[in-house]
Design an enzyme around this catalytic site. Structure first.
Site, PDB file in Angstrom:
ATOM      1  N   ASP A 381       2.886 -10.156 -11.381  1.00 29.22           N
ATOM      2  CA  ASP A 381       1.490 -10.020 -11.262  1.00 29.22           C
ATOM      3  C   ASP A 381      -0.022 -10.786 -11.167  1.00 29.22           C
ATOM      4  OD1 ASP A 381       0.075  -7.153 -10.342  1.00 29.22           O
ATOM      5  OD2 ASP A 381      -0.699  -6.618 -12.120  1.00 29.22           O
ATOM      6  N   GLU A 410       1.640 -13.094  -7.879  1.00 29.45           N
ATOM      7  CA  GLU A 410       1.082 -12.169  -6.072  1.00 29.45           C
ATOM      8  C   GLU A 410       0.246 -12.966  -6.738  1.00 29.45           C
ATOM      9  OE1 GLU A 410      -1.062  -8.555  -5.545  1.00 29.45           O
ATOM     10  OE2 GLU A 410      -0.926  -9.453  -8.060  1.00 29.45           O
TER      11      GLU A 410
HETATM   12  O1  LIG Z   1      -5.425  -7.165  -8.277  1.00 36.57           O
HETATM   13  P1  LIG Z   1      -4.563  -7.411  -7.381  1.00 36.57           P
HETATM   14  O2  LIG Z   1      -5.120  -6.762  -5.669  1.00 36.57           O
HETATM   15  O3  LIG Z   1      -3.738  -7.994  -7.473  1.00 36.57           O
HETATM   16  O4  LIG Z   1      -3.493  -5.698  -8.015  1.00 36.57           O
HETATM   17  C1  LIG Z   1      -2.246  -6.347  -8.730  1.00 36.57           C
HETATM   18  O5  LIG Z   1      -2.026  -6.287  -9.823  1.00 36.57           O
HETATM   19  C2  LIG Z   1      -2.997  -4.700  -9.826  1.00 36.57           C
HETATM   20  C3  LIG Z   1      -3.597  -4.484 -11.413  1.00 36.57           C
HETATM   21  O6  LIG Z   1      -2.517  -4.982 -12.791  1.00 36.57           O
HETATM   22  C4  LIG Z   1      -2.408  -3.874  -9.575  1.00 36.57           C
HETATM   23  O7  LIG Z   1      -3.310  -2.706  -9.543  1.00 36.57           O
HETATM   24  C5  LIG Z   1      -2.878  -1.392 -10.101  1.00 36.57           C
HETATM   25  O8  LIG Z   1      -2.659  -0.544 -12.200  1.00 36.57           O
HETATM   26  C6  LIG Z   1      -4.134  -0.948 -12.257  1.00 36.57           C
HETATM   27  C7  LIG Z   1      -3.350  -0.608 -13.818  1.00 36.57           C
HETATM   28  O9  LIG Z   1      -2.865   0.047 -14.420  1.00 36.57           O
HETATM   29  C8  LIG Z   1      -5.011  -0.394 -11.435  1.00 36.57           C
HETATM   30  O10 LIG Z   1      -6.423   0.181 -13.203  1.00 36.57           O
HETATM   31  C9  LIG Z   1      -5.989  -0.101 -10.284  1.00 36.57           C
HETATM   32  O11 LIG Z   1      -6.458   1.051  -9.822  1.00 36.57           O
HETATM   33  C10 LIG Z   1      -4.232   0.134  -9.480  1.00 36.57           C
HETATM   34  O12 LIG Z   1      -4.557  -0.706  -8.006  1.00 36.57           O
HETATM   35  C11 LIG Z   1      -1.976  -3.816  -8.394  1.00 36.57           C
HETATM   36  O13 LIG Z   1      -0.972  -2.945  -7.928  1.00 36.57           O
HETATM   37  C12 LIG Z   1      -1.421  -4.709  -8.083  1.00 36.57           C
HETATM   38  O14 LIG Z   1      -0.727  -5.119  -7.207  1.00 36.57           O
END
Ligand SMILES: O=P(O)(O)O[C@H]1O[C@H](CO)[C@@H](O[C@H]2O[C@H](CO)[C@@H](O)[C@H](O)[C@H]2O)[C@H](O)[C@H]1O
Length: 650
Positions: A381, A410
């Site tokens: 992530d 990612e």
């Molecule tokens: O930042 P990205 O768009 O690459 O997304 C990835 O990382 C995010 C953070 O880990 C993650 O976001 C999800 O989890 C967060 C933490 O719990 C939360 O605050 C966000 O609302 C939620 O979308 C995302 O899913 C992941 O793919």
């Protein structure tokens, strides 16, 4: 220049492939080959010989093969990579006095000149080589030299010393003491095949239950293995499976406050029950997880875990290692972000901590822990929000001990940053495919990925959607777009994946118009899916995954050849395997609303077929067969019937 270099006359430059002057390894998988090219030349007109040297990193002994002359001082050679591991390679070049002599001899013979002195020079060169040859070949060389010293039939002697056999022996045993070696030894890292050919399906294990209102478990996930296998996927990727923080827990639709009973985002890792090495209690136990991983493997499915290096406020690290976080003067920590997205429920790790070495070891121990539980694939992530040096170290250390581990990056961010992450070791990378829609955009992007240096280190993984991204193409284009985006992902790139249940069911309602977030996203709530429901999209998923498995041409990304069409809404491209036995032609209607028709020019030259050929194209999605006799052929694709053709040329 060193003294030992003084007599070396071959110049070796522009050796390819190499990344950042050899700083990073080239990537390949088992079964691929690597083709090395170089410019090698000498002063004057003497003949130059060039060889490619390579060896497994673990071996002391170099293998050496001659490089082929391509013209214009350019040389090429390839070697096959049949086993995983790292190999090094370099290029050697030298002035070949015997070859120079052979060329001169031929010319003088053709001109009818006196060859007596020439024969003596040749004999001397052959005798010197004989001294370096093993016994049997030494005798053969002495015999040739003897005939040159006492020629009885000039024409026969000339033929003998120009023969391929003499040339071969002289290439082997001729004087190479002044051979120059390219200034660098380059490395190619050979990984297992899955690094290049994989089909990912993402689901949230907490939604795996078949009962309304019930938290899914790993036992429920086990029950879904046949479903995922039937659809033809070979990697099942799970968002984080750890305890979820309660502080600042997010509610439905990314609300910054949650209601009692809401489960929170799985990426908000860490609670009283544990952190990155713990399992969310409602999913089950470690034993349940291991059993699930093993059952999946027995069915040909690998489990990929999410590696999200961030902590909820409740994560044990926050108390145990406060110095791993960046505290502000008011005693709080700025929450994590990936601008413009805000992650109010998680704290970023401070990689600038004085205690960075212990931090790195602890983070590596998380990966080790899950490897020990049978996980060999990690979807990482947001790697771009952590230091490159850390990833380079972590991936190197992990893969030194476990070469089979795959890391998917990612990082949806700036191109140079995504490229760097791939260079420093990420096996596969998410891409911009999700937003490339027109024929021009797709061709340009594929060309960048496959026909530039990126091909050497960046393995794309194409996702038409993710839990974070419901692209406008799917929001607006409905089922036809779901099908065409799926088939393109699966046939343009040999690695592809999708966020499964919503894709199967064609769910495409955005949280708000103009945004790419899903309405009522599974990231913040538990869903109940009807896993047995049959949809047209699911049917195409099953078919396209079978087509991928059965057609080797689709198991690599690098062999793409775009085909001309007379309608820009029709995208056509071909793929073929190295053996030229599996020829595929894909045609996609990029317009989800209207029938599109036009002519497609089958790239017969690429397929190695004659312009006048007659052939059958067999659509592996619909089963239809057409007899074609020309290069340009008429195509008609109706979006609501089937917006794609996936033809095998038979
Ligand atoms: O930042 P990205 O768009 O690459 O997304 C990835 O990382 C995010 C953070 O880990 C993650 O976001 C999800 O989890 C967060 C933490 O719990 C939360 O605050 C966000 O609302 C939620 O979308 C995302 O899913 C992941 O793919």
């Amino acid at each position: 220049m060193q003294e030992s270099e003084g007599r070396k006359r071959a110049i070796i430059e522009h050796v390819t492939p190499q990344i950042n002057c050899g700083q990073f390894p080239i990537k390949r998988v088992v079964g691929e080959k690597i083709t090395i090219q170089a410019d090698v030349f000498g002063d004057g007109h003497d003949a130059v010989q060039v060889s490619l040297k390579y060896r497994p990193l673990s071996s002391q002994e170099w293998q050496e093969i001659p490089m082929n002359f391509l013209g214009n001082d350019h040389w090429e050679a390839s070697f096959s990579l049949d086993a995983p591991g790292k190999y090094e390679y370099t290029v050697a070049g030298w002035i070949d006095h015997f070859l120079t002599w052979q060329k001169g001899l031929q010319k003088k013979f053709d001109a009818g000149q006196d060859l007596r002195v020439e024969f003596l020079i040749g004999a001397q060169l052959i005798e010197e080589a004989a001294e370096r040859a093993p016994e049997q070949e030494r005798a053969m060389l002495y015999e040739r030299a003897h005939f040159l010293r006492q020629p009885s039939n000039m024409s026969a002697e000339v033929q003998q010393v120009l023969s391929p056999e003499v040339s071969r022996l002289m290439t082997l045993y001729g004087d190479k003491s002044e051979s120059g070696i390219y200034k660098r030894t380059l490395v190619v890292d050979v990984e297992r095949k899955k690094a290049l050919f994989s089909s990912w399906y993402e689901l949230f294990p907490r939604s795996a239950s078949q009962e309304w209102g019930k938290h899914g478990t790993f036992k429920d996930c086990e029950a879904l293995i046949p479903h995922v296998v039937r659809m033809g996927f070979d990697v099942l990727y799970l968002p984080p499976i750890h305890p979820i923080g309660r502080a600042f827990r997010k509610g439905k639709n990314n609300n910054v406050t949650s209601q009692p009973g809401e489960p929170g985002s799985p990426w908000a890792i860490g609670a009283a029950e544990g952190g990155h090495k713990a399992i969310h209690p409602e999913l089950g136990t470690v034993e349940d997880f291991v059993s699930f991983v093993n059952k999946a493997r027995e069915s040909g499915l690998e489990i990929a875990l999410d590696l999200a290096l961030q902590c909820s406020q409740d994560h044990p690290y926050v108390k145990e290692h406060p110095d791993w976080f960046k505290w502000r003067p008011d005693g709080t920590v700025q929450y994590a972000e990936n601008p413009p997205k805000k992650y109010q429920d998680v704290l970023p790790i401070n990689f600038e901590t004085e205690d960075w070495q212990n931090l790195w070891y602890e983070l590596k121990s998380i990966v080790d822990y899950w490897i020990d539980k049978g996980v060999h694939i990690f979807r990482v992530d947001n790697p771009h929000t952590k230091p490159f040096n850390f990833w380079e170290w972590l991936i190197r250390e992990v893969r030194n001990e476990h070469p089979q581990i795959i890391f998917l990056s990612e990082a949806f961010t700036r191109p140079r940053v995504m490229e760097r992450l791939a260079k420093i070791g990420f096996t596969q990378s998410y891409t911009y495919y999700t937003w490339r829609n027109t024929a021009y955009e797709i061709k340009q992007y594929m060309t960048e990925l496959t026909k530039t240096d990126m091909r050497e280190y960046f393995r794309p993984n194409f996702w038409p959607n993710t839990p974070d991204i419901l692209p406008f193409s799917l929001q607006q284009g409905g089922e036809p777009a779901f099908i065409s985006r799926l088939v393109m992902a699966a046939t343009l790139s040999s690695n592809y994946g999708l966020y499964g249940p919503v894709y199967e069911f064609g769910i495409n309602a955005p949280m708000t118009p103009g945004k790419e977030e899903y309405l009522d996203s599974e990231k913040y709530e538990i869903k109940l899916w009807d896993w047995n429901a049959e949809t047209k999209i699911k049917d195409v998923m099953i078919r396209i995954n079978r087509v991928r498995r059965e057609n080797v041409a689709l198991q690599t990304t690098w062999n793409i050849e775009f085909a001309d069409t007379d309608n820009e809404r029709l995208l056509a491209y071909a793929k073929m395997d190295d053996a030229r036995t599996n020829r595929m032609l894909m045609v996609v209607n990029l317009d989800p609303y209207h029938l599109q028709a036009g002519y497609v020019k089958v790239p017969l030259y690429y397929f190695g077929m004659n312009p006048g050929s007659s052939y059958v194209v067999h659509d592996l999605i619909t089963g239809a067969r057409y007899n074609w006799h020309h290069e340009w052929n008429y195509i008609e694709l109706h979006p609501t019937l089937m917006p794609v053709h996936v033809f095998r040329i038979e």
